[in-house]
Design a protein around this motif. Structure first.
Motif, PDB file in Angstrom:
ATOM      1  N   TRP A 116       2.651   3.912   1.640  1.00 21.03           N
ATOM      2  CA  TRP A 116       3.587   2.849   1.280  1.00 21.03           C
ATOM      3  C   TRP A 116       2.892   1.688   0.569  1.00 21.03           C
ATOM      4  O   TRP A 116       3.359   1.200  -0.459  1.00 21.03           O
ATOM      5  CB  TRP A 116       4.337   2.349   2.516  1.00 21.03           C
ATOM      6  CG  TRP A 116       5.431   1.407   2.160  1.00 21.03           C
ATOM      7  CD1 TRP A 116       5.430   0.052   2.297  1.00 21.03           C
ATOM      8  CD2 TRP A 116       6.696   1.748   1.580  1.00 21.03           C
ATOM      9  NE1 TRP A 116       6.625  -0.463   1.854  1.00 21.03           N
ATOM     10  CE2 TRP A 116       7.422   0.559   1.416  1.00 21.03           C
ATOM     11  CE3 TRP A 116       7.291   2.956   1.203  1.00 21.03           C
ATOM     12  CZ2 TRP A 116       8.704   0.519   0.887  1.00 21.03           C
ATOM     13  CZ3 TRP A 116       8.572   2.922   0.683  1.00 21.03           C
ATOM     14  CH2 TRP A 116       9.259   1.713   0.519  1.00 21.03           C
ATOM     15  N   TYR A 142       3.409  12.626  -0.583  1.00 16.26           N
ATOM     16  CA  TYR A 142       3.911  11.258  -0.604  1.00 16.26           C
ATOM     17  C   TYR A 142       2.766  10.282  -0.847  1.00 16.26           C
ATOM     18  O   TYR A 142       1.616  10.566  -0.560  1.00 16.26           O
ATOM     19  CB  TYR A 142       4.636  10.922   0.705  1.00 16.26           C
ATOM     20  CG  TYR A 142       3.763  10.917   1.940  1.00 16.26           C
ATOM     21  CD1 TYR A 142       3.151   9.746   2.362  1.00 16.26           C
ATOM     22  CD2 TYR A 142       3.554  12.070   2.679  1.00 16.26           C
ATOM     23  CE1 TYR A 142       2.343   9.739   3.485  1.00 16.26           C
ATOM     24  CE2 TYR A 142       2.762  12.069   3.799  1.00 16.26           C
ATOM     25  CZ  TYR A 142       2.154  10.895   4.197  1.00 16.26           C
ATOM     26  OH  TYR A 142       1.352  10.894   5.313  1.00 16.26           O
ATOM     27  N   ALA A 160       2.127   2.622  -2.928  1.00 17.25           N
ATOM     28  CA  ALA A 160       3.337   2.689  -3.757  1.00 17.25           C
ATOM     29  C   ALA A 160       3.779   1.291  -4.178  1.00 17.25           C
ATOM     30  O   ALA A 160       4.115   1.059  -5.341  1.00 17.25           O
ATOM     31  CB  ALA A 160       4.456   3.396  -3.001  1.00 17.25           C
ATOM     32  N   SER A 211       7.693  13.183  -4.999  1.00 20.94           N
ATOM     33  CA  SER A 211       6.812  12.344  -4.186  1.00 20.94           C
ATOM     34  C   SER A 211       7.476  11.022  -3.835  1.00 20.94           C
ATOM     35  O   SER A 211       7.238  10.465  -2.758  1.00 20.94           O
ATOM     36  CB  SER A 211       5.508  12.062  -4.932  1.00 20.94           C
ATOM     37  OG  SER A 211       4.789  13.245  -5.163  1.00 20.94           O
ATOM     38  N   ARG A 244       7.964   6.514   4.923  1.00 21.11           N
ATOM     39  CA  ARG A 244       7.988   5.105   5.336  1.00 21.11           C
ATOM     40  C   ARG A 244       8.977   4.899   6.487  1.00 21.11           C
ATOM     41  O   ARG A 244       8.684   4.200   7.445  1.00 21.11           O
ATOM     42  CB  ARG A 244       8.351   4.217   4.149  1.00 21.11           C
ATOM     43  CG  ARG A 244       8.490   2.743   4.475  1.00 21.11           C
ATOM     44  CD  ARG A 244       7.191   2.152   4.967  1.00 21.11           C
ATOM     45  NE  ARG A 244       7.342   0.715   5.137  1.00 21.11           N
ATOM     46  CZ  ARG A 244       6.400  -0.079   5.566  1.00 21.11           C
ATOM     47  NH1 ARG A 244       5.210   0.417   5.862  1.00 21.11           N
ATOM     48  NH2 ARG A 244       6.606  -1.362   5.698  1.00 21.11           N
ATOM     49  N   CYS A 298      11.337   5.097  -4.215  1.00 21.43           N
ATOM     50  CA  CYS A 298      10.813   4.697  -2.904  1.00 21.43           C
ATOM     51  C   CYS A 298      11.834   3.925  -2.075  1.00 21.43           C
ATOM     52  O   CYS A 298      11.825   4.005  -0.853  1.00 21.43           O
ATOM     53  CB  CYS A 298       9.559   3.847  -3.079  1.00 21.43           C
ATOM     54  SG  CYS A 298       8.146   4.748  -3.747  1.00 21.43           S
ATOM     55  N   THR A 353       7.945   9.609  -0.192  1.00 21.57           N
ATOM     56  CA  THR A 353       7.379   8.302   0.162  1.00 21.57           C
ATOM     57  C   THR A 353       8.401   7.491   0.944  1.00 21.57           C
ATOM     58  O   THR A 353       8.078   6.875   1.962  1.00 21.57           O
ATOM     59  CB  THR A 353       6.918   7.553  -1.099  1.00 21.57           C
ATOM     60  OG1 THR A 353       5.910   8.333  -1.759  1.00 21.57           O
ATOM     61  CG2 THR A 353       6.369   6.177  -0.770  1.00 21.57           C
TER      62      THR A 353
END
Length: 194
Positions: free
Chosen positions: A15, A12, A18, A139, A147, A41, A143
């Motif tokens: 956050w 991942y 991302a 991924s 989160r 995400c 993610t």
């Protein structure tokens, strides 16, 4: 299919990394890729379900309702205002005229493949110096899950909810999926000092 002995587990993204990637992709005119990362995400959907989405699915609904391709189960996903605004901004920048077409089209006009997504994500990892080791389409789903887990006040309850959202048969699978058991083991060794 992976080669024998090849590492195939996706990692991942943090956050913050991302969210920064989504913004950088938008800034660089990579609107499709920006929406792809944001969608993975923000929804936690598998890539096979993401690739079926249209702009209308996102822009015309407060709640995305989808029958998952892998499980056939119906999912309802509340769509955040920020996410919807991002998709709207990208669709305007892409000059989308027909919102009923898939969001993720190749330059030839067909829906991109999972292999194409993975190749794109590998390229993004290098181009944007992402700290993730194994960056694949999965991924994005990890993610999302990570989160939810990391921001939960009651992490055990979060595991129960995530187990349901991700379609896992039990929390032990979700714990392994998130890499939590490995982290807990590593923490045991970190506590040792000479």
């Amino acid at each position: 299919m992976a080669l024998k002995g090849q590492y195939t587990t996706a990692d991942y993204l943090q956050w913050s990394e991302a969210m920064l990637l989504i913004k950088k992709l938008y800034r660089d005119g990579q609107y499709r890729d920006s929406i792809l990362v944001a969608t993975g995400c923000m929804t936690g959907l598998r890539i096979s379900d993401i690739l079926r989405l249209t702009f209308a699915d996102i822009l015309n609904n407060e709640i995305l309702t989808i029958n998952e391709k892998k499980t056939g189960k119906r999912r309802e996903i509340p769509l955040s205002k920020d996410y919807k605004k991002h998709v709207e901004d990208c669709s305007k920048a892409m000059k989308v005229s027909d919102q009923s077409k898939p969001m993720f089209l190749s330059y030839q006009g067909s829906t991109i493949t999972i292999q194409m997504v993975n190749k794109t994500l590998h390229g993004l990892k290098d181009r944007y110096n992402l700290s993730v080791d194994h960056f694949t389409s999965h991924s994005l789903r990890k993610t999302f899950a990570r989160r939810v887990y990391d921001t939960a006040t009651d992490r055990e309850y979060a595991l129960i909810k995530l187990s349901s959202v991700l379609g896992h048969s039990n929390c032990a699978i979700t714990r392994r999926y998130l890499g939590i058991k490995r982290e807990e083991i590593m923490d045991c060794y970190a506590a040792l000092s000479w």
